[in-house]
Structure formats: C-alpha cells, structure tokens
Design a protein around this motif. Sequence first.
Motif, PDB file in Angstrom:
ATOM      1  N   THR A  75     -17.985 -29.000  10.786  1.00  0.00           N
ATOM      2  CA  THR A  75     -18.151 -27.913  11.749  1.00  0.00           C
ATOM      3  C   THR A  75     -18.663 -26.651  11.073  1.00  0.00           C
ATOM      4  OG1 THR A  75     -16.252 -28.830  12.951  1.00  0.00           O
ATOM      5  CG2 THR A  75     -17.020 -26.660  13.623  1.00  0.00           C
ATOM      6  N   ALA A  76     -18.150 -26.361   9.866  1.00  0.00           N
ATOM      7  CA  ALA A  76     -18.585 -25.171   9.140  1.00  0.00           C
ATOM      8  C   ALA A  76     -20.059 -25.270   8.762  1.00  0.00           C
ATOM      9  CB  ALA A  76     -17.722 -24.978   7.898  1.00  0.00           C
ATOM     10  N   ILE A  77     -20.493 -26.443   8.315  1.00  0.00           N
ATOM     11  CA  ILE A  77     -21.904 -26.618   7.949  1.00  0.00           C
ATOM     12  C   ILE A  77     -22.796 -26.367   9.155  1.00  0.00           C
ATOM     13  CG2 ILE A  77     -23.644 -28.316   7.270  1.00  0.00           C
ATOM     14  CD1 ILE A  77     -21.540 -29.595   5.471  1.00  0.00           C
ATOM     15  N   VAL A  78     -22.470 -27.001  10.277  1.00  0.00           N
ATOM     16  CA  VAL A  78     -23.276 -26.835  11.485  1.00  0.00           C
ATOM     17  C   VAL A  78     -23.268 -25.377  11.939  1.00  0.00           C
ATOM     18  CG1 VAL A  78     -23.468 -27.450  13.930  1.00  0.00           C
ATOM     19  CG2 VAL A  78     -22.935 -29.212  12.234  1.00  0.00           C
ATOM     20  N   THR A  79     -22.107 -24.761  11.937  1.00  0.00           N
ATOM     21  CA  THR A  79     -21.985 -23.389  12.437  1.00  0.00           C
ATOM     22  C   THR A  79     -22.713 -22.392  11.556  1.00  0.00           C
ATOM     23  OG1 THR A  79     -19.821 -23.921  13.399  1.00  0.00           O
ATOM     24  CG2 THR A  79     -20.342 -21.598  13.073  1.00  0.00           C
ATOM     25  N   VAL A  80     -22.487 -22.442  10.255  1.00  0.00           N
ATOM     26  CA  VAL A  80     -23.077 -21.461   9.343  1.00  0.00           C
ATOM     27  C   VAL A  80     -24.582 -21.624   9.249  1.00  0.00           C
ATOM     28  CG1 VAL A  80     -23.146 -20.662   6.946  1.00  0.00           C
ATOM     29  CG2 VAL A  80     -20.950 -21.204   8.010  1.00  0.00           C
ATOM     30  N   VAL A  81     -25.048 -22.863   9.050  1.00  0.00           N
ATOM     31  CA  VAL A  81     -26.491 -23.093   8.922  1.00  0.00           C
ATOM     32  C   VAL A  81     -27.214 -22.702  10.210  1.00  0.00           C
ATOM     33  CG1 VAL A  81     -28.276 -24.838   8.590  1.00  0.00           C
ATOM     34  CG2 VAL A  81     -26.213 -24.892   7.181  1.00  0.00           C
ATOM     35  N   ARG A 206     -21.482 -22.297  18.448  1.00  0.00           N
ATOM     36  CA  ARG A 206     -21.552 -23.531  17.662  1.00  0.00           C
ATOM     37  C   ARG A 206     -20.167 -24.072  17.310  1.00  0.00           C
ATOM     38  NH1 ARG A 206     -25.805 -22.358  19.307  1.00  0.00           N
ATOM     39  NH2 ARG A 206     -24.909 -23.786  20.828  1.00  0.00           N
ATOM     40  N   TRP A 207     -19.219 -23.187  17.022  1.00  0.00           N
ATOM     41  CA  TRP A 207     -17.878 -23.657  16.667  1.00  0.00           C
ATOM     42  C   TRP A 207     -17.199 -24.338  17.848  1.00  0.00           C
ATOM     43  CZ3 TRP A 207     -15.682 -23.732  11.878  1.00  0.00           C
ATOM     44  CH2 TRP A 207     -14.325 -24.077  11.810  1.00  0.00           C
ATOM     45  N   ASN A 208     -17.438 -23.838  19.049  1.00  0.00           N
ATOM     46  CA  ASN A 208     -16.784 -24.383  20.241  1.00  0.00           C
ATOM     47  C   ASN A 208     -17.626 -25.424  20.966  1.00  0.00           C
ATOM     48  OD1 ASN A 208     -14.492 -22.700  19.977  1.00  0.00           O
ATOM     49  ND2 ASN A 208     -15.608 -20.999  20.905  1.00  0.00           N
ATOM     50  N   ASP A 209     -18.796 -25.747  20.432  1.00  0.00           N
ATOM     51  CA  ASP A 209     -19.683 -26.689  21.106  1.00  0.00           C
ATOM     52  C   ASP A 209     -19.040 -28.075  21.168  1.00  0.00           C
ATOM     53  OD1 ASP A 209     -21.825 -27.651  22.408  1.00  0.00           O
ATOM     54  OD2 ASP A 209     -23.219 -27.595  20.716  1.00  0.00           O
TER      55      ASP A 209
END
Length: 276
Positions: A75-81, A206-209
């Motif tokens: 989740t962190a990778i998807v959110t940050v990138v 993105r975090w809540n997607d």
Amino acid sequence: MLKFKENQSSIFLTVLMYVMVFLFIFPILWLLLSSFKPGGELFDYPLSFLPENPTVENYEYAWTTMNFVRYFVNTAIVTVVTTVLTILASASCGFALAKYKYKWLSVFFICILATTMLPTEVIMNPTFTVIQTLGLYDSLAGLIVPSISTATGIFMFRQFFLTVPDDLLESARIDGASEGKTFFRLMLPISKPIIITLAIFSFQWRWNDYIWPLIVISSPEKYTLQIALRNIVGANSIDWPLLLSASVISILPMVILFFVFQRYIMDSQATSGLKD
C-alpha cells in the motif's frame, strides 16, 4: 429583543454543532474501544461502551496473522509513488495550460474537466482493458499508472499558475533559463501550498482505494490493506477481534497524516468537493 434572538440562535447552532460532532465521533470511538475488547466481550448483553477487560492481544493477533508488513509495504509503494507522479504530472500539465498560449489548450482543458462528470464505473472497463493489454494486470504498476493523471490536480495547479505574473517567467527566460529549469526551479517551489494540498488528497485517495485494487490484483502477496481487510469477512463468519484491530491499524497512517498536515487540510477544504 433582537439581541436575545441572536443569542438564542447562537446557542441553538452551538448545540447543533456539538450534536453533529458527537454523531461523527461516536462510531470512531466505538471502533477504537471495541478493538481492545476480548472476543467474548464484543457481543455481551447489555453492550458496554468501555472495555471491561482491555487487552492488546487483538493487535498482536492481527499483526502476526495478516502479514501486515507485506500489505503495508504494498500500500505504501502504491500510495507514495502515485502521489509523487501525480504531483509532477498535474503540475507540468497545469503549467502548460496556464502559461502557454495555444487555442487548442483551452479545448483540451475543457475535455479534462469533462472527465469529472463521468462516474468511475464508466471508465473502469476501458481502463482495465488497457492495463491488461499492457501486461500490467496483477501488478502494483497496474494500480499506479491509471491513477497518475487526475483532473483535480491539473485544475488546482492551473488555477494557481494563472496567478503567477507572466513577467516573472519572461525574466527567467531572458536570463537564459530553459523551460525545464524554469518549471523545476521557479514554478514548483512557489507552488508548495498546492503541492502539499494535492499530496494530502492523493495520499487519501490511494490509501483508501478499494475497488480498483480488487479488480486488478489477484495474487494474495500483492494485496493492499483494503483488500486484505475485506478478506477477513468470510462467507459464513467474521473474525471480529481481528477485523476491528486490523481496521484501527490501517487508519493510523491517515490519522498521523491529518495531525502532521492539519493546517493545510483545514485551509484546503474549498477544494475538497472536487472529484478524484
């Protein structure tokens, strides 16, 4: 008499505000306190608001059972990138729309705004087809790429860059600065409030997607937190201690984000109605 009526109105609105605050906070407090209750205490009758025998075993159970580290990393990778790429794409597009004088850019901007009128469900099918054709199905890249471009971010940057005097850009160009250097060294630094605002929104989105990761990801080791939480709910039973504690853990980054950037979040509520 008029002053008395104004005081009555003020008291009524204040009481109404506190009632609304209570209605919003109560479910959150119930979730938080229930996560500290043992499993057998969750459905005791009568229900108790405060845990009688508080315990942190639910959190230990959730952390060791759900492989939270893997889901957090995904989740962190998807959110940050996605957030970084969204800021760069939105800023560059907003800069071009605001400062380049071409007639077709106005038409292009109208087309971008028109996408906000389309429900997300309408564009999911063609987006999924593109992702599958590109070979990005069941990969984190398949979650990142479609989420980079957002009409909200482009609109925010365009409106901000319109307020920047053209003389400032001309001065930089006269000094020999290229368009890239002007953008990265001049326009981006002065748009820091917009960058922070969009970063907050993008992080939340993105975090809540949930829907898009549910469609694109099929391998359990690539699940994001929201998909992992949904898998706790079985067809015939629900592990409530696990679900409650895992849900609390999953919202911690959002709580931390709010307290760190609280001032920017409060200042950006004017744009909170815009669509992702």
